[in-house]
Design a protein around this motif. Structure first.
Motif, PDB file in Angstrom:
ATOM      1  N   ASP A  13      32.949  56.231  35.090  1.00  0.00           N
ATOM      2  CA  ASP A  13      32.492  56.694  33.783  1.00  0.00           C
ATOM      3  C   ASP A  13      31.238  55.886  33.419  1.00  0.00           C
ATOM      4  N   LEU A  14      30.443  56.371  32.481  1.00  0.00           N
ATOM      5  CA  LEU A  14      29.212  55.658  32.129  1.00  0.00           C
ATOM      6  C   LEU A  14      29.284  54.927  30.801  1.00  0.00           C
ATOM      7  N   ILE A  15      29.877  55.557  29.789  1.00  0.00           N
ATOM      8  CA  ILE A  15      29.955  54.929  28.470  1.00  0.00           C
ATOM      9  C   ILE A  15      31.279  54.189  28.365  1.00  0.00           C
ATOM     10  N   MET A  71      37.080  63.129  59.971  1.00  0.00           N
ATOM     11  CA  MET A  71      38.261  62.865  59.139  1.00  0.00           C
ATOM     12  C   MET A  71      38.680  61.407  59.302  1.00  0.00           C
ATOM     13  N   ASN A  72      38.974  60.780  58.182  1.00  0.00           N
ATOM     14  CA  ASN A  72      39.333  59.375  58.232  1.00  0.00           C
ATOM     15  C   ASN A  72      40.705  59.171  58.872  1.00  0.00           C
ATOM     16  N   ALA A  73      40.847  58.071  59.641  1.00  0.00           N
ATOM     17  CA  ALA A  73      42.132  57.750  60.255  1.00  0.00           C
ATOM     18  C   ALA A  73      43.125  57.285  59.204  1.00  0.00           C
ATOM     19  N   ARG A  74      42.625  56.668  58.146  1.00  0.00           N
ATOM     20  CA  ARG A  74      43.500  56.229  57.049  1.00  0.00           C
ATOM     21  C   ARG A  74      43.029  56.887  55.761  1.00  0.00           C
ATOM     22  N   PRO A  75      43.861  56.889  54.728  1.00  0.00           N
ATOM     23  CA  PRO A  75      43.447  57.514  53.473  1.00  0.00           C
ATOM     24  C   PRO A  75      42.204  56.841  52.895  1.00  0.00           C
ATOM     25  N   VAL A  76      41.417  57.615  52.177  1.00  0.00           N
ATOM     26  CA  VAL A  76      40.255  57.078  51.465  1.00  0.00           C
ATOM     27  C   VAL A  76      40.762  56.293  50.261  1.00  0.00           C
ATOM     28  N   ARG A  77      40.373  55.029  50.172  1.00  0.00           N
ATOM     29  CA  ARG A  77      40.828  54.158  49.092  1.00  0.00           C
ATOM     30  C   ARG A  77      39.859  54.271  47.907  1.00  0.00           C
ATOM     31  N   VAL A  78      40.387  54.652  46.744  1.00  0.00           N
ATOM     32  CA  VAL A  78      39.541  54.938  45.583  1.00  0.00           C
ATOM     33  C   VAL A  78      39.932  54.060  44.393  1.00  0.00           C
ATOM     34  N   LEU A  79      38.909  53.543  43.699  1.00  0.00           N
ATOM     35  CA  LEU A  79      39.101  52.860  42.417  1.00  0.00           C
ATOM     36  C   LEU A  79      38.582  53.785  41.324  1.00  0.00           C
ATOM     37  N   VAL A  80      39.402  54.061  40.315  1.00  0.00           N
ATOM     38  CA  VAL A  80      39.044  54.955  39.215  1.00  0.00           C
ATOM     39  C   VAL A  80      38.663  54.112  38.002  1.00  0.00           C
ATOM     40  N   VAL A  81      37.437  54.304  37.510  1.00  0.00           N
ATOM     41  CA  VAL A  81      36.930  53.490  36.396  1.00  0.00           C
ATOM     42  C   VAL A  81      36.619  54.384  35.202  1.00  0.00           C
ATOM     43  N   ASP A  82      37.304  54.141  34.087  1.00  0.00           N
ATOM     44  CA  ASP A  82      37.076  54.915  32.862  1.00  0.00           C
ATOM     45  C   ASP A  82      37.728  54.166  31.706  1.00  0.00           C
ATOM     46  N   ASP A  83      37.113  54.181  30.544  1.00  0.00           N
ATOM     47  CA  ASP A  83      37.710  53.463  29.409  1.00  0.00           C
ATOM     48  C   ASP A  83      38.844  54.245  28.759  1.00  0.00           C
ATOM     49  N   SER A  84      38.971  55.544  29.106  1.00  0.00           N
ATOM     50  CA  SER A  84      40.057  56.360  28.565  1.00  0.00           C
ATOM     51  C   SER A  84      41.280  56.273  29.475  1.00  0.00           C
ATOM     52  N   ALA A  85      42.406  55.828  28.923  1.00  0.00           N
ATOM     53  CA  ALA A  85      43.637  55.749  29.707  1.00  0.00           C
ATOM     54  C   ALA A  85      44.054  57.133  30.196  1.00  0.00           C
ATOM     55  N   TYR A  86      43.803  58.159  29.370  1.00  0.00           N
ATOM     56  CA  TYR A  86      44.162  59.524  29.760  1.00  0.00           C
ATOM     57  C   TYR A  86      43.342  59.972  30.969  1.00  0.00           C
TER      58      TYR A  86
END
Length: 327
Positions: free
Chosen positions: A58-60, A1-16
């Motif tokens: 996302d891919l497209i 278990m990580n000592a700190r939160p997992v830092r994530v970048l979310v990539v997608d062309d849809s704002a939703y």
């Protein structure tokens, strides 16, 4: 278990989709979404600034798509990337993404701005948390046929009639190195279970067939196990082996059992293969999270067969081999 939160970048062309994926991930207290990006070029800049542990991709996308991002990012800094895609539309691209270094993928249930996107929450969170613990040096970005065959720590010649293999996270890259290393005159058949969403296994089998000396096909009902052939279990169906009245061993596909965490299940393949081949079976467990294959491996051993588990040093995720070794 990580000592700190997992830092994530979310990539997608849809704002939703960016909003929904971010919302799902942040429901887990061990995950922190540090930013979002609308395309590959934007993502390259955000990765450099935000230094995320994991990227969902996302891919497209316009300007730079997911494949372009992966190829460029892996040159700059290798990091775990999870593709979030729709199989029916992006199947070929997903196979390319895995070859370019993506470690796992989650199948979007729809391309529309719909509440159905929330269906992937549990799977997405689990895969992001697993990906955060993957060491960068374990992430493969190249598919190549080795100059010499891989060492083969198998029982002495003639003692094995078939090989069955179970693999999950990190599996596409590992199989793309392993299968092409095997000789065209491999004297036994193989059957493989790789955990993949529906829509990818036929494409992946075709890709392995292109780069291998063996025949690699997605298994269909009645396909025969024969030397030099690799049967890949189709996503969404269990692959079992059975012996016909004339002595041939063929593939059998089924939705049952229904209570397995994965379909196809490594356990289902291993147990059926052990019943057919007995002590003349070699089972191999490779990289992946969870414990699918542990009870199947025990059944192979009980019938007198042999089990090989991948070493921790080479696993992308040392889950399935660990479960077998500890048992």
């Amino acid at each position: 278990m990580n000592a700190r939160p997992v830092r994530v970048l979310v990539v997608d062309d849809s704002a939703y989709i960016r909003k929904v994926v971010s919302e799902m991930l942040t429901r887990d207290p061990q995950i922190q979404v540090v930013g979002t990006a609308r395309n590959g070029r934007d993502a390259l800049e955000k990765v450099a600034i935000l230094q995320p542990d994991v990227v969902t991709l996302d891919l497209i996308m316009p300007e730079m798509d997911g494949i372009g991002f992966l190829k460029e990012q892996m040159k700059r800094r290798v990091l775990p990337v999870i593709v979030v895609s729709i199989a029916s539309e992006n199947g070929e691209l997903v196979v390319q993404a895995m070859e370019s270094g993506a470690v796992d993928f989650v199948q979007k249930p729809t391309a529309l701005a719909s509440e159905r996107v929330y269906e992937i929450q549990e799977d997405l969170i689990a895969k992001v948390k697993t990906a955060a613990n993957i060491q960068p040096e374990r992430i493969s970005t190249a598919v190549a046929i080795p100059a010499a065959p891989l060492p083969a720590p198998v029982p002495r010649t003639g003692q094995v009639d078939a090989v069955v293999l179970g693999i999950s996270t990190g599996g596409p890259q590992a199989l793309a190195q392993l299968i092409p290393a095997l000789p065209a005159d491999l004297p036994v058949p193989m059957a493989v279970v790789l955990h993949m969403p529906v829509g990818y296994t036929a494409l992946f089998a075709a890709r392995l067939n292109e780069i291998s000396r063996l025949e690699v096909i997605e298994a269909a009902e009645g396909d025969e196990m024969r030397p030099g052939r690799v049967l890949l279990a189709p996503a969404g169906q269990h692959l079992s082996l059975r012996r016909t009245l004339d002595g041939r061993v063929v593939a059998a596909l089924s939705l049952r059992p229904l209570d397995t965490p994965h379909r196809p299940s490594v356990d289902v393949l291993f147990k059926s293969a052990a019943d057919v081949y007995g002590r003349r079976l070699l089972g191999i467990i490779m990289t992946g999270m969870g414990n699918d294959g542990a009870s199947g491996a025990a059944w192979i051993k009980a019938q007198g067969g042999t089990i090989i588990a991948e070493a921790q040093e080479s696993c992308v995720v040392y889950g399935m081999p660990r479960a077998v070794i500890e048992a």
